[in-house]
Design a protein around this motif. Sequence first.
Motif, short mmCIF file in Angstrom:
data_model
loop_
_atom_site.label_atom_id
_atom_site.label_comp_id
_atom_site.label_asym_id
_atom_site.label_seq_id
_atom_site.Cartn_x
_atom_site.Cartn_y
_atom_site.Cartn_z
N LEU A 158 -26.02 -53.12 18.14
CA LEU A 158 -26.98 -52.39 18.98
C LEU A 158 -27.12 -52.99 20.37
O LEU A 158 -27.35 -52.27 21.35
CB LEU A 158 -28.37 -52.37 18.30
N VAL A 159 -27.00 -54.33 20.46
CA VAL A 159 -27.22 -55.00 21.76
C VAL A 159 -26.02 -55.83 22.23
O VAL A 159 -26.10 -56.47 23.27
CB VAL A 159 -28.47 -55.92 21.70
N VAL A 160 -24.91 -55.79 21.48
CA VAL A 160 -23.79 -56.68 21.80
C VAL A 160 -23.17 -56.36 23.17
O VAL A 160 -22.59 -57.24 23.84
CB VAL A 160 -22.73 -56.63 20.66
N TRP A 161 -23.31 -55.13 23.64
CA TRP A 161 -22.74 -54.70 24.92
C TRP A 161 -23.71 -54.89 26.10
O TRP A 161 -23.31 -54.77 27.25
CB TRP A 161 -22.39 -53.20 24.85
N LEU A 162 -24.97 -55.21 25.80
CA LEU A 162 -26.00 -55.26 26.84
C LEU A 162 -25.77 -56.38 27.88
O LEU A 162 -25.94 -56.12 29.08
CB LEU A 162 -27.37 -55.41 26.18
N PRO A 163 -25.38 -57.61 27.48
CA PRO A 163 -25.10 -58.65 28.49
C PRO A 163 -24.00 -58.25 29.49
O PRO A 163 -24.11 -58.53 30.68
CB PRO A 163 -24.67 -59.87 27.66
N ALA A 164 -22.95 -57.57 28.98
CA ALA A 164 -21.84 -57.15 29.85
C ALA A 164 -22.32 -56.10 30.87
O ALA A 164 -21.94 -56.15 32.05
CB ALA A 164 -20.71 -56.57 29.01
N LEU A 165 -23.18 -55.19 30.41
CA LEU A 165 -23.73 -54.16 31.31
C LEU A 165 -24.62 -54.78 32.39
O LEU A 165 -24.54 -54.41 33.57
CB LEU A 165 -24.52 -53.13 30.49
N CYS A 166 -25.46 -55.77 31.97
CA CYS A 166 -26.34 -56.46 32.92
C CYS A 166 -25.53 -57.19 33.98
O CYS A 166 -25.88 -57.17 35.17
CB CYS A 166 -27.25 -57.45 32.19
N ARG A 167 -24.45 -57.81 33.55
CA ARG A 167 -23.61 -58.57 34.50
C ARG A 167 -22.91 -57.62 35.47
O ARG A 167 -22.78 -57.92 36.65
CB ARG A 167 -22.57 -59.40 33.73
N LYS A 168 -22.47 -56.46 34.95
CA LYS A 168 -21.80 -55.47 35.80
C LYS A 168 -22.75 -54.94 36.87
O LYS A 168 -22.36 -54.78 38.03
CB LYS A 168 -21.28 -54.33 34.93
#
Length: 258
Positions: A158-168
């Motif tokens: 559910l949240v594994v992709w969230l850090p990558a999106l924040c960094r982008k």
Amino acid sequence: MAPKRGGKVLTQTKKKPEKVLNPLFEKRPKLFGIGGALPPKRDLHRFVKWPHVVRIQRKRRILKQRLKVPPALNQFTKTLDKNLATSLFKMLLKYRPEDKAAKKERLLKRAQSEAEGKTIEVKKPIVVKYGLNHVTYLIEQNKAQLVVIAHDVDPIELVVWLPALCRKMEIPYCIVKGKSRLGAIVHKKTAAALCLTTVKNEDKLEFSKILEAIKANFNDKYDEYRKKWGGGIMGSKSQAKTKAKEKVLAKEAAQRMS
């Protein structure tokens, strides 16, 4: 007659001094048979049948130690340190959204004033935003100033992709311990992620310090965490076995050299 060879030589044994017993204190040994004295308390921790939920939690924790964990999942083990987390939660508590009772009271007052014919200026309150879809939308629109993610979301996808999106999107993010702690801020049982869009003028200096520390710990270290695998830690028995094998191999190599 001469003594036989190989016979035992008699030696004088010293008599042990008898202990003087005090007649006031009678020795009463305990008998642990049926109907006798109660047995001493033992640590039965190993024999307890733990609840199914607890057993699953423990097995999952051991599995995560044994198996190799990919970097995308391993980054959730790197959480915010205690001092910084306490200051962050203090900040978040200032911007708690209203609960059901407060909302009901506000709407009643508004209805009464409208019935009396008064006009009330409604200002949008500055509160913590929650809900995964809402937080994602705010990140995509570049409205979020800080994103707080829980480390123990289940399923983690559910949240594994969230850090990558924040960094982008170049938005500061941090991973903290406990989805229940995040849930308590927004009057829920649990919350996967929270975000702040803005803060009051009096809190801007403190908020900027928190953001700097979070950026240094997470956003700047993203490339480092992207390559770091986790797990692969074996139990004490298997570690001892591998050490013993290494010793044997080293001994054989030394013998060949000599």
